[in-house]
Design an enzyme around this catalytic site. Sequence first.
Site, PDB file in Angstrom:
ATOM      1  N   ARG A   8      -6.752   8.042  16.811  1.00  0.00           N
ATOM      2  CA  ARG A   8      -5.579   7.870  15.956  1.00  0.00           C
ATOM      3  C   ARG A   8      -5.346   9.133  15.139  1.00  0.00           C
ATOM      4  O   ARG A   8      -6.262   9.928  14.930  1.00  0.00           O
ATOM      5  CB  ARG A   8      -5.777   6.693  14.974  1.00  0.00           C
ATOM      6  CG  ARG A   8      -5.874   5.324  15.642  1.00  0.00           C
ATOM      7  CD  ARG A   8      -4.516   4.879  16.160  1.00  0.00           C
ATOM      8  NE  ARG A   8      -4.565   3.553  16.751  1.00  0.00           N
ATOM      9  CZ  ARG A   8      -4.859   3.304  18.033  1.00  0.00           C
ATOM     10  NH1 ARG A   8      -5.153   4.296  18.856  1.00  0.00           N
ATOM     11  NH2 ARG A   8      -4.849   2.071  18.490  1.00  0.00           N
ATOM     12  N   ILE A  48     -16.988  -1.430  15.738  1.00  0.00           N
ATOM     13  CA  ILE A  48     -16.203  -0.537  16.602  1.00  0.00           C
ATOM     14  C   ILE A  48     -15.583  -1.397  17.698  1.00  0.00           C
ATOM     15  O   ILE A  48     -16.302  -1.974  18.517  1.00  0.00           O
ATOM     16  CB  ILE A  48     -17.097   0.551  17.237  1.00  0.00           C
ATOM     17  CG1 ILE A  48     -17.764   1.386  16.137  1.00  0.00           C
ATOM     18  CG2 ILE A  48     -16.280   1.424  18.176  1.00  0.00           C
ATOM     19  CD1 ILE A  48     -18.702   2.467  16.666  1.00  0.00           C
ATOM     20  N   GLY A  58       1.564  -7.666  -1.131  1.00  0.00           N
ATOM     21  CA  GLY A  58       1.443  -6.691  -2.221  1.00  0.00           C
ATOM     22  C   GLY A  58       0.803  -7.296  -3.461  1.00  0.00           C
ATOM     23  O   GLY A  58       0.446  -8.480  -3.495  1.00  0.00           O
ATOM     24  N   LYS A  95       9.677  -3.671  14.921  1.00  0.00           N
ATOM     25  CA  LYS A  95      10.126  -2.449  14.243  1.00  0.00           C
ATOM     26  C   LYS A  95      11.185  -1.729  15.078  1.00  0.00           C
ATOM     27  O   LYS A  95      12.151  -1.184  14.544  1.00  0.00           O
ATOM     28  CB  LYS A  95       8.920  -1.535  13.993  1.00  0.00           C
ATOM     29  CG  LYS A  95       7.975  -2.053  12.915  1.00  0.00           C
ATOM     30  CD  LYS A  95       8.602  -1.872  11.538  1.00  0.00           C
ATOM     31  CE  LYS A  95       7.670  -2.267  10.417  1.00  0.00           C
ATOM     32  NZ  LYS A  95       8.206  -1.957   9.088  1.00  0.00           N
ATOM     33  N   ASP A 110       9.764  -7.368  -4.130  1.00  0.00           N
ATOM     34  CA  ASP A 110       8.564  -7.707  -3.344  1.00  0.00           C
ATOM     35  C   ASP A 110       8.226  -9.177  -3.595  1.00  0.00           C
ATOM     36  O   ASP A 110       8.313  -9.658  -4.726  1.00  0.00           O
ATOM     37  CB  ASP A 110       7.405  -6.811  -3.818  1.00  0.00           C
ATOM     38  CG  ASP A 110       6.277  -6.724  -2.793  1.00  0.00           C
ATOM     39  OD1 ASP A 110       5.947  -5.591  -2.389  1.00  0.00           O
ATOM     40  OD2 ASP A 110       5.720  -7.778  -2.409  1.00  0.00           O
ATOM     41  N   GLY A 135      -3.921  -5.347  22.045  1.00  0.00           N
ATOM     42  CA  GLY A 135      -2.734  -4.643  21.529  1.00  0.00           C
ATOM     43  C   GLY A 135      -2.987  -3.222  21.062  1.00  0.00           C
ATOM     44  O   GLY A 135      -2.080  -2.563  20.554  1.00  0.00           O
ATOM     45  N   TYR A 149       4.519  -6.559  16.913  1.00  0.00           N
ATOM     46  CA  TYR A 149       4.738  -5.766  15.693  1.00  0.00           C
ATOM     47  C   TYR A 149       5.600  -4.544  16.016  1.00  0.00           C
ATOM     48  O   TYR A 149       6.642  -4.310  15.384  1.00  0.00           O
ATOM     49  CB  TYR A 149       3.390  -5.334  15.096  1.00  0.00           C
ATOM     50  CG  TYR A 149       3.528  -4.251  14.073  1.00  0.00           C
ATOM     51  CD1 TYR A 149       4.284  -4.454  12.921  1.00  0.00           C
ATOM     52  CD2 TYR A 149       2.935  -3.002  14.262  1.00  0.00           C
ATOM     53  CE1 TYR A 149       4.437  -3.446  11.984  1.00  0.00           C
ATOM     54  CE2 TYR A 149       3.076  -1.995  13.336  1.00  0.00           C
ATOM     55  CZ  TYR A 149       3.838  -2.216  12.202  1.00  0.00           C
ATOM     56  OH  TYR A 149       4.000  -1.218  11.284  1.00  0.00           O
ATOM     57  N   PHE A 173       2.262   7.314  11.666  1.00  0.00           N
ATOM     58  CA  PHE A 173       1.033   7.138  12.418  1.00  0.00           C
ATOM     59  C   PHE A 173       0.081   6.397  11.464  1.00  0.00           C
ATOM     60  O   PHE A 173       0.534   5.498  10.762  1.00  0.00           O
ATOM     61  CB  PHE A 173       0.587   8.476  13.023  1.00  0.00           C
ATOM     62  CG  PHE A 173       1.431   8.789  14.241  1.00  0.00           C
ATOM     63  CD1 PHE A 173       2.810   8.999  14.120  1.00  0.00           C
ATOM     64  CD2 PHE A 173       0.896   8.775  15.511  1.00  0.00           C
ATOM     65  CE1 PHE A 173       3.624   9.205  15.239  1.00  0.00           C
ATOM     66  CE2 PHE A 173       1.698   8.982  16.636  1.00  0.00           C
ATOM     67  CZ  PHE A 173       3.056   9.192  16.496  1.00  0.00           C
ATOM     68  N   TYR A 202       0.814  -1.219   0.000  1.00  0.00           N
ATOM     69  CA  TYR A 202       0.000   0.000   0.000  1.00  0.00           C
ATOM     70  C   TYR A 202       0.856   1.282   0.000  1.00  0.00           C
ATOM     71  O   TYR A 202       0.808   2.087  -0.948  1.00  0.00           O
ATOM     72  CB  TYR A 202      -0.936  -0.056   1.205  1.00  0.00           C
ATOM     73  CG  TYR A 202      -1.660   1.219   1.537  1.00  0.00           C
ATOM     74  CD1 TYR A 202      -2.207   2.024   0.535  1.00  0.00           C
ATOM     75  CD2 TYR A 202      -1.814   1.621   2.866  1.00  0.00           C
ATOM     76  CE1 TYR A 202      -2.883   3.187   0.853  1.00  0.00           C
ATOM     77  CE2 TYR A 202      -2.485   2.771   3.191  1.00  0.00           C
ATOM     78  CZ  TYR A 202      -3.015   3.564   2.184  1.00  0.00           C
ATOM     79  OH  TYR A 202      -3.675   4.712   2.506  1.00  0.00           O
TER      80      TYR A 202
END
Length: 323
Positions: free
Chosen positions: A219, A205, A36, A145, A31, A278, A141, A169, A11
């Site tokens: 967010r 939600i 992807g 990173k 890739d 998480g 995750y 973000f 993306y």
Amino acid sequence: MKVFVTGGAGYIGSVCVEELLNSGHQVTVFDNLSEGHRLAVDNRAVFVHASLSDKERLLEAVRDAGAEVIIHFAAHALVVESMANPGKYFRNNVAYGLNLLDAAVECGVKKFVFSSTCATYGVPEQVPMTEDLPLRPINPYGQSKLMFEQMLEWYRRIHGLDFVVFRYFNAAGASKQFGEHHRLETHLIPNVLRVALGLAPDCEIFGTDYPTPDGTCIRDYVHVVDLASAHILAMKPGKSGFYNLGNGDGYSVRQVIQTCAQVTGKELRTLEKPRRPGDPPRLVASAEKARLELNWQPAFSRLEDIVRSAWQWHQAHPHGYTS
Ligand code: UFG
């Protein structure tokens, strides 16, 4: 410049590749298409279909590309999945990523630009979040990173590999040609737009009892084209360090759904569900450092504009790249 882009069929990678090519750079995309899509690779780029786990193929590809800069997007990036399958995250994002660092050193690459995440901070002590806050991830995750960021530091000290780390973000929106299509869609905006397209019944939600004004998570949504422009600025000589990329505005899940309803003109039914493991309650960036040091100026900072670009893309591609 000659730029080697891992995850260029994903993306954020696909939009960045498009912007790099529009700015006159030569691009090789590497890739494995696990997440992807071949159709997401701009046809002006060279495409190598291979995996970061294949050390020799990777080294050969970086060498053939004559790479001056590497932009490393390829990663698994789902918080929830990482809570169920941490090994997948440490293997792909850390161990296989190391192959890329070694190839960069071996081929004399000048600059490494890394896609990191605000998930490295965990639950922040304050918002807006600055880069100097403690890094205490609450999911594998974010941890994976952070581990890659730390490896980069050592590669700079020992091998002189210069880098820019971007802590994104929440990426959202689309360019005219390229947009968001995950095989398993878990992200809020594309899920809500699926409801607007009539492809799903309700907007779910996840959690309505967070310590936020309306009880749902907050967010900071940033346009994918603005993320791409930051990468181009990062390639300039003399730029290095850690930068948050966000707009500095926090939107709750309910506010996002409302904005999607306004933009699409559809009535969107909601369904309240339990919290997702998480998820930190509130993540909002201070991107002052990127603005000051990189001269980064987001062109699409309003949530409405971000959602509108995503809506245009999803209407044109209701089944993503498979339509
Ligand atoms: N959410 C819903 N319903 C949905 C989807 C999401 O309520 O159908 C909620 C989530 O629980 C979360 C918020 O909407 O509170 C945003 O969720 P996303 O899945 O869209 O994004 P995340 O914040 O979980 O994760 C994204 C990227 C990560 C990155 C992270 C940083 O996927 O790679 O942003 O915030 F690390």
